[in-house]
Structure formats: C-alpha cells, structure tokens
Design a protein around this motif. Structure first.
Motif, PDB file in Angstrom:
ATOM      1  N   PRO A  91      -2.845 -14.460   4.812  1.00 34.79           N
ATOM      2  CA  PRO A  91      -3.167 -14.502   3.382  1.00 34.79           C
ATOM      3  C   PRO A  91      -2.496 -13.409   2.566  1.00 34.79           C
ATOM      4  O   PRO A  91      -2.263 -13.563   1.367  1.00 34.79           O
ATOM      5  CB  PRO A  91      -4.698 -14.356   3.361  1.00 34.79           C
ATOM      6  N   ASP A  92      -2.198 -12.274   3.201  1.00 35.59           N
ATOM      7  CA  ASP A  92      -1.495 -11.190   2.514  1.00 35.59           C
ATOM      8  C   ASP A  92      -0.805 -10.339   3.584  1.00 35.59           C
ATOM      9  O   ASP A  92      -0.799 -10.695   4.754  1.00 35.59           O
ATOM     10  CB  ASP A  92      -2.456 -10.337   1.660  1.00 35.59           C
ATOM     11  N   THR A  93      -0.219  -9.219   3.176  1.00 31.70           N
ATOM     12  CA  THR A  93       0.546  -8.406   4.127  1.00 31.70           C
ATOM     13  C   THR A  93      -0.338  -7.507   4.998  1.00 31.70           C
ATOM     14  O   THR A  93       0.169  -6.844   5.892  1.00 31.70           O
ATOM     15  CB  THR A  93       1.558  -7.506   3.397  1.00 31.70           C
ATOM     16  N   LYS A  94      -1.642  -7.488   4.741  1.00 25.51           N
ATOM     17  CA  LYS A  94      -2.550  -6.668   5.549  1.00 25.51           C
ATOM     18  C   LYS A  94      -2.452  -7.087   7.014  1.00 25.51           C
ATOM     19  O   LYS A  94      -2.530  -8.256   7.356  1.00 25.51           O
ATOM     20  CB  LYS A  94      -3.987  -6.841   5.046  1.00 25.51           C
ATOM     21  N   ASP A  95      -2.232  -6.113   7.850  1.00 25.14           N
ATOM     22  CA  ASP A  95      -2.114  -6.292   9.305  1.00 25.14           C
ATOM     23  C   ASP A  95      -0.816  -6.980   9.743  1.00 25.14           C
ATOM     24  O   ASP A  95      -0.590  -7.156  10.948  1.00 25.14           O
ATOM     25  CB  ASP A  95      -3.288  -7.086   9.890  1.00 25.14           C
ATOM     26  N   ALA A  96       0.037  -7.379   8.801  1.00 28.81           N
ATOM     27  CA  ALA A  96       1.257  -8.088   9.188  1.00 28.81           C
ATOM     28  C   ALA A  96       2.185  -7.190   9.997  1.00 28.81           C
ATOM     29  O   ALA A  96       2.779  -7.618  10.991  1.00 28.81           O
ATOM     30  CB  ALA A  96       1.978  -8.611   7.941  1.00 28.81           C
ATOM     31  N   ILE A  97       2.326  -5.940   9.587  1.00 29.54           N
ATOM     32  CA  ILE A  97       3.194  -5.021  10.318  1.00 29.54           C
ATOM     33  C   ILE A  97       2.617  -4.771  11.708  1.00 29.54           C
ATOM     34  O   ILE A  97       3.352  -4.720  12.695  1.00 29.54           O
ATOM     35  CB  ILE A  97       3.339  -3.688   9.553  1.00 29.54           C
ATOM     36  N   GLU A  98       1.301  -4.638  11.781  1.00 32.80           N
ATOM     37  CA  GLU A  98       0.645  -4.407  13.059  1.00 32.80           C
ATOM     38  C   GLU A  98       0.891  -5.577  14.010  1.00 32.80           C
ATOM     39  O   GLU A  98       1.198  -5.388  15.194  1.00 32.80           O
ATOM     40  CB  GLU A  98      -0.851  -4.208  12.833  1.00 32.80           C
ATOM     41  N   LEU A 116       9.349   3.812  12.353  1.00 30.93           N
ATOM     42  CA  LEU A 116       9.197   3.131  11.070  1.00 30.93           C
ATOM     43  C   LEU A 116       7.982   2.215  11.066  1.00 30.93           C
ATOM     44  O   LEU A 116       7.311   2.063  10.039  1.00 30.93           O
ATOM     45  CB  LEU A 116      10.463   2.329  10.748  1.00 30.93           C
ATOM     46  N   ALA A 117       7.704   1.587  12.210  1.00 27.77           N
ATOM     47  CA  ALA A 117       6.546   0.698  12.297  1.00 27.77           C
ATOM     48  C   ALA A 117       5.260   1.470  12.016  1.00 27.77           C
ATOM     49  O   ALA A 117       4.427   1.049  11.204  1.00 27.77           O
ATOM     50  CB  ALA A 117       6.483   0.049  13.681  1.00 27.77           C
ATOM     51  N   PHE A 118       5.089   2.610  12.673  1.00 24.07           N
ATOM     52  CA  PHE A 118       3.887   3.412  12.460  1.00 24.07           C
ATOM     53  C   PHE A 118       3.817   3.919  11.022  1.00 24.07           C
ATOM     54  O   PHE A 118       2.755   3.913  10.400  1.00 24.07           O
ATOM     55  CB  PHE A 118       3.858   4.599  13.431  1.00 24.07           C
ATOM     56  N   LYS A 119       4.945   4.352  10.496  1.00 22.15           N
ATOM     57  CA  LYS A 119       4.959   4.861   9.119  1.00 22.15           C
ATOM     58  C   LYS A 119       4.570   3.767   8.132  1.00 22.15           C
ATOM     59  O   LYS A 119       3.776   3.996   7.213  1.00 22.15           O
ATOM     60  CB  LYS A 119       6.342   5.415   8.776  1.00 22.15           C
ATOM     61  N   ASN A 120       5.110   2.558   8.343  1.00 27.66           N
ATOM     62  CA  ASN A 120       4.796   1.458   7.436  1.00 27.66           C
ATOM     63  C   ASN A 120       3.342   1.035   7.539  1.00 27.66           C
ATOM     64  O   ASN A 120       2.712   0.668   6.537  1.00 27.66           O
ATOM     65  CB  ASN A 120       5.713   0.266   7.716  1.00 27.66           C
ATOM     66  N   MET A 121       2.778   1.065   8.748  1.00 26.04           N
ATOM     67  CA  MET A 121       1.364   0.727   8.896  1.00 26.04           C
ATOM     68  C   MET A 121       0.502   1.673   8.083  1.00 26.04           C
ATOM     69  O   MET A 121      -0.482   1.275   7.450  1.00 26.04           O
ATOM     70  CB  MET A 121       0.961   0.812  10.370  1.00 26.04           C
ATOM     71  N   ILE A 122       0.862   2.958   8.099  1.00 19.73           N
ATOM     72  CA  ILE A 122       0.079   3.968   7.395  1.00 19.73           C
ATOM     73  C   ILE A 122       0.306   3.912   5.884  1.00 19.73           C
ATOM     74  O   ILE A 122      -0.639   3.928   5.096  1.00 19.73           O
ATOM     75  CB  ILE A 122       0.411   5.377   7.938  1.00 19.73           C
ATOM     76  N   GLU A 125       0.162  -0.409   4.722  1.00 16.18           N
ATOM     77  CA  GLU A 125      -1.055  -1.141   5.052  1.00 16.18           C
ATOM     78  C   GLU A 125      -2.311  -0.285   4.983  1.00 16.18           C
ATOM     79  O   GLU A 125      -3.390  -0.726   5.352  1.00 16.18           O
ATOM     80  CB  GLU A 125      -0.923  -1.748   6.446  1.00 16.18           C
ATOM     81  N   ALA A 126      -2.157   0.960   4.524  1.00 17.14           N
ATOM     82  CA  ALA A 126      -3.294   1.865   4.312  1.00 17.14           C
ATOM     83  C   ALA A 126      -4.102   2.113   5.587  1.00 17.14           C
ATOM     84  O   ALA A 126      -5.325   2.277   5.544  1.00 17.14           O
ATOM     85  CB  ALA A 126      -4.200   1.337   3.207  1.00 17.14           C
ATOM     86  N   LYS A 127      -3.414   2.127   6.741  1.00 14.97           N
ATOM     87  CA  LYS A 127      -4.084   2.471   7.993  1.00 14.97           C
ATOM     88  C   LYS A 127      -4.108   3.992   8.130  1.00 14.97           C
ATOM     89  O   LYS A 127      -3.220   4.681   7.630  1.00 14.97           O
ATOM     90  CB  LYS A 127      -3.329   1.884   9.191  1.00 14.97           C
ATOM     91  N   THR A 128      -5.106   4.499   8.822  1.00 14.95           N
ATOM     92  CA  THR A 128      -5.115   5.926   9.136  1.00 14.95           C
ATOM     93  C   THR A 128      -4.387   6.122  10.463  1.00 14.95           C
ATOM     94  O   THR A 128      -4.315   5.190  11.279  1.00 14.95           O
ATOM     95  CB  THR A 128      -6.545   6.457   9.272  1.00 14.95           C
ATOM     96  N   PRO A 129      -3.846   7.318  10.707  1.00 19.29           N
ATOM     97  CA  PRO A 129      -3.216   7.568  12.008  1.00 19.29           C
ATOM     98  C   PRO A 129      -4.151   7.276  13.162  1.00 19.29           C
ATOM     99  O   PRO A 129      -3.729   6.768  14.205  1.00 19.29           O
ATOM    100  CB  PRO A 129      -2.854   9.057  11.930  1.00 19.29           C
ATOM    101  N   ALA A 130      -5.434   7.570  12.979  1.00 17.67           N
ATOM    102  CA  ALA A 130      -6.414   7.315  14.038  1.00 17.67           C
ATOM    103  C   ALA A 130      -6.550   5.818  14.306  1.00 17.67           C
ATOM    104  O   ALA A 130      -6.668   5.388  15.461  1.00 17.67           O
ATOM    105  CB  ALA A 130      -7.767   7.910  13.653  1.00 17.67           C
TER     106      ALA A 130
END
Length: 258
Positions: A91-98, A116-122, A125-130
């Motif tokens: 439905p949107d880009t949320k979790d798409a990179i993951e 780059l994958a980890f950086k883009n997730m953070i 996609e507003a993910k925290t490093p944790a």
C-alpha cells in the motif's frame, strides 16, 4: 492480511532508487536472464508500490534484478512487448526496503549495498537502529557502524562500492565522521604503499587527537573531559578505548592541571 498480487506490464515497472541492491554479479545476472528467457515467465513475485498519478505503473523495491533482465530480454526481442510480471503490491513504501533487503540476502549484497539499505530503512522508513537490528538478527552497534560507512565521503564510499578498497579499510576511514579529513587522507594514501593498511589510516585520521585508552585520557577521565567542552568522535568499529578525543589541546591542558 492478504497482500494482492497483480500482473503488470513489465514496461510499466521501474526499479526504485531505494532498491537495496546497486551491485550484482554479471555471471549470476546472465544465468538469471537465460532462465527467464527459457521459461518465458517469472516464478517469484516482484515487490512494488503503485506510482502516484500513473495508472498501472509500479515502482519495484524487491526483484530489481529480475525486472532488469526482463527489460533486457524484451529489448532483444526474446520476450514480447506486452510481457507481464507478477507484482506483490504494497500500500505504501513502509517496510518495502526491509522486504527488499530480506529478499536480497539470497544473493549476498555488497557491503556498500548493505550500508545503504540500513541507512534507507532508518531515514526513509523511520525505523530505529534497534528495530533494524532486531529484524535482521544484528546488534544495534553493527547497524550503526554500517550507517556510519554509508556516510563516508562519497569518493571513499564509491571505492568501497566498486571493490577498490576492502570493508576493513572503509571501517578505518569511518573511525572519524569528519568527511573532509577522510577525503584528505584518502587522497594522501590512495597511491601509497600504506593505502591498504588500516592502522596507518586510523593513525593519520587521529593526528592531533587522542584515543580513549591513552594514558592522558585515562588520567583526566571521560566525564571531566566532556564537562570541559571536549568532543568525542566514537569509533563504532572498535571499543571505547579507541574512540577519538578530538580536542587534543584541551586534553593536554587538563592533564597538566591534574
């Protein structure tokens, strides 16, 4: 929740710039292209999102290699112009990179792509490093280290991406967040005998500063140094004893006072 899978015209699908894989293996690509050409279809779904204001167009986050090979086969005339590919539509880009990252673990990504994958997730996609660390069974320190590498001076990161320097050398440059200093040292050593010596690179980057394990640093103490206005550039690839205490003059004065 049921995630819809549709068949979209390949020509209406494009690889998203946030697709985690930017490098691949030419032999693996050729093999994949041959398999698709012989089969005449794609078995595994692509992962994508609908492109706003462009009906029936999709941005692909997972399966970029497959889509690129399909485009190549269409261009060669080995697949029809109206060839369709299966797309799992998010439905949107949320979790798409993951999702793209998890899928690409099947063919190991380069270290640069992982950074780059980890950086883009953070960042995207507003993910925290944790959260990223928990999702992929890594430590938070590991994730932060990869993000630090993604922020290397572009010349150095490009060298890592192209395989011109190793991950260990990239980590040496990542021992400081000062990209201007990184670039100066890189230019200084790129044609030198010591260009592949992480110890020399770290020492040059740390010139004028102190390590956390230096006798002066241990004498003064971390809290007293910070309270006096001292700055610390943490080394995410080692331990607290190797972090850079940037303000060497300040540490000298505090040590003399002690």
């Amino acid at each position: 929740m049921t995630i819809p899978i549709i068949y979209a015209l390949a020509r209406n699908c494009v690889v998203s710039p946030l697709n985690v894989r930017t490098e691949s293996d030419p032999d693996a690509d050729a093999e994949l292209e041959a398999m698709i050409g012989q089969a005449g279809f794609i078995i595994q779904n692509l992962i994508g999102t609908a492109v706003k204001r462009k009906k029936d167009h999709y941005s692909i986050f997972g399966g970029g290699r497959r889509l690129t090979r399909v485009h190549a086969l269409i261009e060669k005339g080995e697949l029809p112009e109206d060839f369709k590919v299966p797309v799992m539509v998010r439905p949107d880009t949320k979790d798409a990179i993951e999702l793209s990252y998890a899928e690409n673990r099947k063919l190991p990504m380069s270290a640069a792509d992982e950074c780059l994958a980890f950086k883009n997730m953070i960042e995207k996609e507003a993910k925290t490093p944790a959260q990223v660390a928990a999702r992929f069974g890594k430590t938070e320190r590991f994730v932060l280290g990869r993000v630090r590498l993604a922020d290397l001076h572009e010349t150095i990161f490009d060298a890592l991406r192209k395989g011109e320097i190793t991950l260990e050398i990239a980590k040496a440059y990542g021992s400081t967040s000062d990209t201007a200093r990184q670039a100066r040292v890189f230019e200084q050593y790129r044609d030198s005998y010591y260009r592949n010596d992480p110890f020399t690179i770290r020492r040059e980057l740390a010139a004028g500063s102190y390590r956390g394990g230096d006798p002066k640093a241990l004498l003064v103490g971390r809290d007293a140094y910070i309270e006096a206005g001292g700055r610390i550039d943490s080394d995410l690839f080692s331990d607290s004893a190797s972090e850079n205490w940037i303000d060497g003059d300040l540490l000298d004065r505090l040590a003399d006072e002690r």
